[in-house]
Design a protein around this motif. Sequence first.
Motif, PDB file in Angstrom:
ATOM      1  N   SER A 209       0.819  -1.216   0.000  1.00 33.36           N
ATOM      2  CA  SER A 209       0.000   0.000   0.000  1.00 33.36           C
ATOM      3  C   SER A 209       0.852   1.266   0.000  1.00 33.36           C
ATOM      4  CB  SER A 209      -0.911   0.019   1.226  1.00 33.36           C
ATOM      5  OG  SER A 209      -0.167   0.302   2.401  1.00 33.36           O
ATOM      6  N   GLY A 210       2.138   1.134   0.399  1.00 30.00           N
ATOM      7  CA  GLY A 210       2.992   2.307   0.519  1.00 30.00           C
ATOM      8  C   GLY A 210       2.742   3.088   1.791  1.00 30.00           C
ATOM      9  N   ASN A 211       2.054   2.460   2.761  1.00 26.60           N
ATOM     10  CA  ASN A 211       1.711   3.125   4.016  1.00 26.60           C
ATOM     11  C   ASN A 211       1.965   2.150   5.172  1.00 26.60           C
ATOM     12  OD1 ASN A 211       0.618   4.440   6.198  1.00 26.60           O
ATOM     13  ND2 ASN A 211      -1.444   4.648   5.348  1.00 26.60           N
ATOM     14  N   ASN A 212       3.063   2.358   5.889  1.00 20.91           N
ATOM     15  CA  ASN A 212       3.393   1.429   6.971  1.00 20.91           C
ATOM     16  C   ASN A 212       2.574   1.667   8.234  1.00 20.91           C
ATOM     17  OD1 ASN A 212       4.568   3.722   8.041  1.00 20.91           O
ATOM     18  ND2 ASN A 212       6.680   2.986   7.906  1.00 20.91           N
ATOM     19  N   LYS A 213       1.650   2.636   8.165  1.00 24.57           N
ATOM     20  CA  LYS A 213       0.736   2.873   9.289  1.00 24.57           C
ATOM     21  C   LYS A 213      -0.721   2.616   8.893  1.00 24.57           C
ATOM     22  CE  LYS A 213       3.698   6.159  11.716  1.00 24.57           C
ATOM     23  NZ  LYS A 213       3.792   7.506  12.330  1.00 24.57           N
ATOM     24  N   LEU A 214      -0.902   1.828   7.844  1.00 22.91           N
ATOM     25  CA  LEU A 214      -2.256   1.539   7.371  1.00 22.91           C
ATOM     26  C   LEU A 214      -3.031   0.726   8.411  1.00 22.91           C
ATOM     27  CD1 LEU A 214      -4.107   1.787   4.791  1.00 22.91           C
ATOM     28  CD2 LEU A 214      -3.381  -0.545   4.256  1.00 22.91           C
ATOM     29  N   PRO A 215      -4.216   1.179   8.815  1.00 20.65           N
ATOM     30  CA  PRO A 215      -5.019   0.413   9.769  1.00 20.65           C
ATOM     31  C   PRO A 215      -5.526  -0.907   9.174  1.00 20.65           C
ATOM     32  CG  PRO A 215      -5.729   2.708   9.685  1.00 20.65           C
ATOM     33  CD  PRO A 215      -4.818   2.494   8.518  1.00 20.65           C
ATOM     34  N   ILE A 216      -5.458  -1.955   9.983  1.00 18.98           N
ATOM     35  CA  ILE A 216      -5.978  -3.267   9.606  1.00 18.98           C
ATOM     36  C   ILE A 216      -6.990  -3.677  10.668  1.00 18.98           C
ATOM     37  CG2 ILE A 216      -5.419  -5.649   8.990  1.00 18.98           C
ATOM     38  CD1 ILE A 216      -3.845  -3.726   7.262  1.00 18.98           C
ATOM     39  N   ILE A 217      -8.194  -4.041  10.251  1.00 15.83           N
ATOM     40  CA  ILE A 217      -9.228  -4.504  11.180  1.00 15.83           C
ATOM     41  C   ILE A 217      -9.484  -5.976  10.893  1.00 15.83           C
ATOM     42  CG2 ILE A 217     -11.493  -4.059  12.161  1.00 15.83           C
ATOM     43  CD1 ILE A 217      -9.642  -1.615  12.214  1.00 15.83           C
ATOM     44  N   ILE A 218      -9.370  -6.818  11.936  1.00 13.65           N
ATOM     45  CA  ILE A 218      -9.501  -8.269  11.774  1.00 13.65           C
ATOM     46  C   ILE A 218     -10.706  -8.774  12.558  1.00 13.65           C
ATOM     47  CG2 ILE A 218      -8.377 -10.507  12.087  1.00 13.65           C
ATOM     48  CD1 ILE A 218      -5.698  -9.097  12.047  1.00 13.65           C
ATOM     49  N   GLY A 219     -11.543  -9.552  11.917  1.00 16.49           N
ATOM     50  CA  GLY A 219     -12.667 -10.170  12.600  1.00 16.49           C
ATOM     51  C   GLY A 219     -12.289 -11.524  13.173  1.00 16.49           C
ATOM     52  N   GLU A 220     -12.713 -11.787  14.404  1.00 14.07           N
ATOM     53  CA  GLU A 220     -12.513 -13.112  14.987  1.00 14.07           C
ATOM     54  C   GLU A 220     -13.344 -14.151  14.237  1.00 14.07           C
ATOM     55  OE1 GLU A 220     -11.824 -12.129  19.726  1.00 14.07           O
ATOM     56  OE2 GLU A 220     -13.802 -12.727  19.022  1.00 14.07           O
ATOM     57  N   LEU A 221     -12.923 -15.406  14.313  1.00 12.25           N
ATOM     58  CA  LEU A 221     -13.759 -16.503  13.836  1.00 12.25           C
ATOM     59  C   LEU A 221     -14.941 -16.647  14.790  1.00 12.25           C
ATOM     60  CD1 LEU A 221     -11.145 -19.236  12.832  1.00 12.25           C
ATOM     61  CD2 LEU A 221     -11.753 -17.104  11.683  1.00 12.25           C
ATOM     62  N   GLY A 222     -16.047 -17.196  14.293  1.00  6.82           N
ATOM     63  CA  GLY A 222     -17.237 -17.367  15.125  1.00  6.82           C
ATOM     64  C   GLY A 222     -17.021 -18.383  16.234  1.00  6.82           C
ATOM     65  N   SER A 223     -17.924 -18.372  17.201  1.00  7.40           N
ATOM     66  CA  SER A 223     -17.817 -19.296  18.336  1.00  7.40           C
ATOM     67  C   SER A 223     -18.728 -20.508  18.166  1.00  7.40           C
ATOM     68  CB  SER A 223     -18.181 -18.565  19.630  1.00  7.40           C
ATOM     69  OG  SER A 223     -19.522 -18.112  19.579  1.00  7.40           O
ATOM     70  N   PHE A 224     -19.249 -20.697  16.947  1.00  3.32           N
ATOM     71  CA  PHE A 224     -20.285 -21.704  16.710  1.00  3.32           C
ATOM     72  C   PHE A 224     -19.783 -22.951  15.993  1.00  3.32           C
ATOM     73  CE2 PHE A 224     -20.787 -17.963  13.821  1.00  3.32           C
ATOM     74  CZ  PHE A 224     -20.091 -18.472  12.737  1.00  3.32           C
ATOM     75  N   SER A 225     -18.489 -23.037  15.757  1.00  2.00           N
ATOM     76  CA  SER A 225     -17.970 -24.134  14.936  1.00  2.00           C
ATOM     77  C   SER A 225     -18.045 -25.488  15.635  1.00  2.00           C
ATOM     78  CB  SER A 225     -16.507 -23.839  14.569  1.00  2.00           C
ATOM     79  OG  SER A 225     -15.922 -24.933  13.917  1.00  2.00           O
ATOM     80  N   ALA A 226     -18.202 -26.525  14.837  1.00  2.00           N
ATOM     81  CA  ALA A 226     -18.052 -27.889  15.354  1.00  2.00           C
ATOM     82  C   ALA A 226     -16.588 -28.136  15.726  1.00  2.00           C
ATOM     83  CB  ALA A 226     -18.512 -28.900  14.297  1.00  2.00           C
ATOM     84  N   ASN A 227     -15.721 -27.287  15.182  1.00  2.00           N
ATOM     85  CA  ASN A 227     -14.278 -27.327  15.419  1.00  2.00           C
ATOM     86  C   ASN A 227     -13.897 -26.163  16.345  1.00  2.00           C
ATOM     87  OD1 ASN A 227     -11.642 -28.219  14.996  1.00  2.00           O
ATOM     88  ND2 ASN A 227     -11.347 -26.991  13.159  1.00  2.00           N
ATOM     89  N   ARG A 228     -14.728 -25.932  17.357  1.00  2.00           N
ATOM     90  CA  ARG A 228     -14.666 -24.703  18.150  1.00  2.00           C
ATOM     91  C   ARG A 228     -13.312 -24.488  18.836  1.00  2.00           C
ATOM     92  NH1 ARG A 228     -19.300 -22.551  22.396  1.00  2.00           N
ATOM     93  NH2 ARG A 228     -18.196 -20.657  23.035  1.00  2.00           N
ATOM     94  N   GLU A 229     -12.742 -25.539  19.397  1.00  2.00           N
ATOM     95  CA  GLU A 229     -11.470 -25.394  20.118  1.00  2.00           C
ATOM     96  C   GLU A 229     -10.371 -24.877  19.188  1.00  2.00           C
ATOM     97  OE1 GLU A 229      -8.226 -28.123  22.594  1.00  2.00           O
ATOM     98  OE2 GLU A 229     -10.241 -28.926  22.191  1.00  2.00           O
ATOM     99  N   GLN A 230     -10.330 -25.418  17.964  1.00  2.00           N
ATOM    100  CA  GLN A 230      -9.308 -24.995  17.004  1.00  2.00           C
ATOM    101  C   GLN A 230      -9.567 -23.570  16.508  1.00  2.00           C
ATOM    102  OE1 GLN A 230     -10.491 -28.120  17.184  1.00  2.00           O
ATOM    103  NE2 GLN A 230      -8.532 -29.011  17.810  1.00  2.00           N
ATOM    104  N   TRP A 231     -10.834 -23.222  16.310  1.00  2.00           N
ATOM    105  CA  TRP A 231     -11.163 -21.859  15.886  1.00  2.00           C
ATOM    106  C   TRP A 231     -10.744 -20.852  16.966  1.00  2.00           C
ATOM    107  CZ3 TRP A 231     -16.025 -20.636  12.537  1.00  2.00           C
ATOM    108  CH2 TRP A 231     -16.015 -21.459  11.395  1.00  2.00           C
ATOM    109  N   GLU A 232     -10.955 -21.214  18.227  1.00  2.00           N
ATOM    110  CA  GLU A 232     -10.576 -20.314  19.310  1.00  2.00           C
ATOM    111  C   GLU A 232      -9.057 -20.163  19.380  1.00  2.00           C
ATOM    112  OE1 GLU A 232     -10.450 -17.616  22.254  1.00  2.00           O
ATOM    113  OE2 GLU A 232     -12.136 -18.149  20.947  1.00  2.00           O
ATOM    114  N   LYS A 233      -8.331 -21.186  19.026  1.00  2.00           N
ATOM    115  CA  LYS A 233      -6.865 -21.080  18.989  1.00  2.00           C
ATOM    116  C   LYS A 233      -6.428 -20.059  17.941  1.00  2.00           C
ATOM    117  CE  LYS A 233      -5.729 -25.779  20.598  1.00  2.00           C
ATOM    118  NZ  LYS A 233      -5.140 -27.081  20.193  1.00  2.00           N
ATOM    119  N   ILE A 234      -7.124 -20.047  16.794  1.00  2.00           N
ATOM    120  CA  ILE A 234      -6.829 -19.033  15.769  1.00  2.00           C
ATOM    121  C   ILE A 234      -7.143 -17.642  16.321  1.00  2.00           C
ATOM    122  CG2 ILE A 234      -7.540 -18.073  13.536  1.00  2.00           C
ATOM    123  CD1 ILE A 234      -5.765 -20.443  13.101  1.00  2.00           C
ATOM    124  N   ASN A 235      -8.264 -17.510  17.023  1.00  2.00           N
ATOM    125  CA  ASN A 235      -8.613 -16.215  17.616  1.00  2.00           C
ATOM    126  C   ASN A 235      -7.548 -15.760  18.613  1.00  2.00           C
ATOM    127  OD1 ASN A 235     -10.966 -15.949  16.146  1.00  2.00           O
ATOM    128  ND2 ASN A 235     -12.291 -16.766  17.745  1.00  2.00           N
TER     129      ASN A 235
END
Length: 283
Positions: A209-235
Amino acid sequence: HVMGKLKKNIYMIKKLLLSTIGLLMISCSNKTDDKRTENFPKEELQVTVNPEKKNVWVFLLAGQSNMAGRGLVEPQDTIPSKRILTINKKNELIYAKEPLHFYEPTMTGLDVGLSFGEELIKNVPDSISVLLIPTAVGGSSITQWLNDDNFRNVQLFTNFKEKLELGKSYGTLKGIIWHQGENDATNEKDIENYQNKLNQLITKFRKTSGNNKLPIIIGELGSFSANREQWEKINEKIRAYASTDSLTKVVKTADLEHKGDKVHFSSESIRILGERYARTYLN
């Protein structure tokens, strides 16, 4: 002779049954797709007079399917605003209606884009327009983004870079919203390396982007997965990275719901998520 005729009749019955089942499956599939697309816009509204470049805030939408959009589009999601713009697959400027993403036409649906834009324009000067650039591709891993892999016929990082430059030709790049990690949650090694790879990717985003101060907004994975423990590890990895980078913020999702598949946010939740991305950016 009787046995021969009997076998022939059985064969014909089987063939008829298989044909009927096939037609039923096609019919069900078409009905499902009809429901998915029934509220899709019937026409694009081209932007005939571009707003002044200094008044256009550009945001890139990147990640995998929960950013690319899998929610059910409803009529309220197709009401355009003269202040919320996007692009079509020909890179033409159009007024935003859901769905914004166009890379996976047989799967795409409601994404966070329009609700994000609507929340933004409520809280910025009336002279500002928002340009939303879709770049997310369902099922893509963070490694594939870093490696610029060709995934589902999209060269991930090359496409991102091209769309970034297109956005900058119309306005000022203000931020990137990112939602990804479900793919990486299926493998312990990928989970282990996720924070490091997220650091690499965000560094690459900012350098591009040419901007080392560019804001990045990240959404967490949902808490509803059948693979919930692994999704929470990513979070946990996402939150850990954000704690080291004051210009990266995390959007909470624990209270949001899935659309019935334990993978993708429901339409109501995806709209809430878009609003949260906007408020997090504004804060």
